[in-house]
Design a protein around this motif. Structure first.
Motif, mmCIF file in Angstrom:
data_model
loop_
_atom_site.group_PDB
_atom_site.id
_atom_site.type_symbol
_atom_site.label_atom_id
_atom_site.label_comp_id
_atom_site.label_asym_id
_atom_site.label_seq_id
_atom_site.Cartn_x
_atom_site.Cartn_y
_atom_site.Cartn_z
ATOM 1 N N LEU A 252 38.380 52.951 46.660
ATOM 2 C CA LEU A 252 38.914 52.337 45.343
ATOM 3 C C LEU A 252 38.979 53.426 44.313
ATOM 4 O O LEU A 252 39.575 53.577 43.308
ATOM 5 C CB LEU A 252 38.062 51.397 44.795
ATOM 6 N N ASP B 54 40.363 51.788 37.153
ATOM 7 C CA ASP B 54 40.397 50.245 37.699
ATOM 8 C C ASP B 54 41.750 49.993 38.059
ATOM 9 O O ASP B 54 42.118 48.705 38.368
ATOM 10 C CB ASP B 54 39.717 49.254 36.932
ATOM 11 N N LEU C 57 41.941 46.988 41.001
ATOM 12 C CA LEU C 57 41.361 45.512 41.093
ATOM 13 C C LEU C 57 42.089 45.074 39.677
ATOM 14 O O LEU C 57 42.136 43.677 39.597
ATOM 15 C CB LEU C 57 39.996 45.774 40.819
ATOM 16 N N ILE D 77 45.304 43.046 40.985
ATOM 17 C CA ILE D 77 45.127 42.472 42.496
ATOM 18 C C ILE D 77 45.867 41.355 42.607
ATOM 19 O O ILE D 77 46.613 40.983 43.600
ATOM 20 C CB ILE D 77 43.648 42.489 42.844
ATOM 21 N N ARG E 295 34.062 44.707 46.697
ATOM 22 C CA ARG E 295 34.725 44.385 45.292
ATOM 23 C C ARG E 295 36.025 44.054 45.833
ATOM 24 O O ARG E 295 36.773 43.158 44.821
ATOM 25 C CB ARG E 295 34.608 45.767 44.468
ATOM 26 N N LEU E 296 36.759 44.645 46.415
ATOM 27 C CA LEU E 296 38.295 44.230 47.053
ATOM 28 C C LEU E 296 38.136 42.672 47.293
ATOM 29 O O LEU E 296 39.152 42.049 47.032
ATOM 30 C CB LEU E 296 38.637 45.121 47.861
ATOM 31 N N ALA F 14 37.711 40.252 44.680
ATOM 32 C CA ALA F 14 39.146 40.424 43.543
ATOM 33 C C ALA F 14 40.114 39.541 44.193
ATOM 34 O O ALA F 14 40.661 38.851 43.581
ATOM 35 C CB ALA F 14 39.342 42.051 43.235
#
Length: 362
Positions: A161, A286, A289, A292, A318-319, A322
């Motif tokens: 990311l 960011d 995210l 997303i 984290r992905l 999200a």
């Protein structure tokens, strides 16, 4: 005396591939920009009438190789691989033309638009499977956010990311205090598992410049060398950067760094990465995210090595979180007993199985 030579051999895939390595059906150079004249080298594999797969390599600056198409059934898929700006067989490369030329017009925005230009030049009018690992996963996600109408499926490996903390984990570690306490665990980092390789990476930079390792390396790369000593320093720095990444990309480091230890590859790879990282990947904070929701409806498959020290598993977590919060959990979320490389055995087999199991495109 016990012979330990067989205990650490390799974690990469060898004879377990399902599909053979084959030659490209077509290849070429596509001009995507002028001043400088960036031309992308591309190759096409598999079925000319098959479902299109756009393969995005890592790095930035990692370039492609024919082995990368062995994840795909050649009777089903039409696989496009290409070298992104400044590296591999694309023109000009950083190694040949220097950073002032080859890094000019070399940004994430440019690379995203290059995908569309290549798609158009090759006559791809349907939706595509977009397959990317490491930096390739970053580029795939950004492309899908901007052009969701062109993406049927995202197949992502070694999620990156590009947040500042993720880069510090890989390149900063305990460098600032290394001279006084080389084995002190002053902060999390890849160095914990690769102390000898870390020493070689850190010691390129003078002690008083280790507060920001990425900036110190970038200063060496930005130097316009006028002497043999300065040119030698630039090459040593590029090789150290490149070999460090090669070392931490496999659960068991390879005994030889391969292309990562070659001057031409390292000069392009290291300088492209430093260029992108110094500019926060040319993305807003960011970026992925926070957007997303634009790709939440796209079927997404994620494979990540549990022991990945180039892109720690927290990035995949984290992905996944999200996507789930946006209403569509990943179609696949698989954590393999592997490191970062797509060529680690469990990861390679998982990616192949995912491609075999995708629903046919209508």
């Amino acid at each position: 005396m016990i012979d330990f030579s067989e205990l650490q051999s390799t974690s990469t895939i060898t004879d377990e591939w399902k599909y053979p390595e084959a030659g490209a059906g077509r290849s070429g150079l596509l001009q995507v920009a002028s001043e400088p004249n960036h031309r992308l080298y591309w190759e096409e594999y598999g079925s000319r009438t098959g479902e299109p797969v756009m393969f995005l390599h890592g790095g930035p600056g990692g370039a492609c190789a024919p082995i990368m198409v062995r994840f795909f059934d050649p009777t089903r898929y039409r696989v496009i691989i290409f070298d992104q700006r400044g590296c591999g067989k694309s023109e000009p490369t950083v190694a040949d033309a220097g950073p002032a030329v080859a890094l000019n017009g070399n940004t994430t925005d440019c690379l995203v638009e290059d995908i569309n230009k290549l798609r158009g030049a090759l006559g791809i009018t349907s939706k595509m499977h977009v397959f990317g690992g490491s930096w390739g996963s970053t580029l795939a996600l950004v492309y899908a956010i901007r052009y969701p109408q062109h993406v049927a499926t995202l197949i992502l490996r070694g999620i990156f990311l590009g947040c500042r903390d993720d880069l510090l984990y890989m390149y900063q570690g305990n460098a600032e205090s290394f001279a006084d306490a080389p084995f002190a665990l002053t902060r999390p980092g890849s160095y914990v598992s690769y102390p000898e390789e870390w020493k070689a990476f850190v010691e390129i930079i003078p002690i008083d410049q280790r507060r920001d390792m990425m900036a110190a390396y970038k200063a060496i790369f930005d130097m316009n060398p006028t002497t043999d000593a300065e040119r030698a320093l630039q090459l040593r720095a590029a090789l150290a950067w490149s070999v460090w990444e090669a070392a931490i990309s496999n659960l068991i480091p390879e005994q030889h760094p391969g292309k990562f230890g070659e001057a031409a590859f390292a000069l392009s790879f290291a300088q492209i990465e430093a260029h992108f990282f110094a500019n926060d990947l040319f993305l807003e904070h960011d970026y992925i995210l926070s957007r997303i929701d634009r790709i939440a409806y796209i079927q997404t498959h994620i494979v990540h090595g549990r022991f990945d020290q180039a892109s720690p598993l927290t990035q995949a977590s984290r992905l996944k979180e999200a996507l789930t919060a946006a209403g569509t959990p990943p179609a696949t979320y698989l954590v393999t007993n592997a490191g970062h490389s797509a060529m680690e055995l469990q990861t390679a087999l998982a990616l192949t199985a995912i491609m075999d199991g995708l629903p046919l495109l209508g």
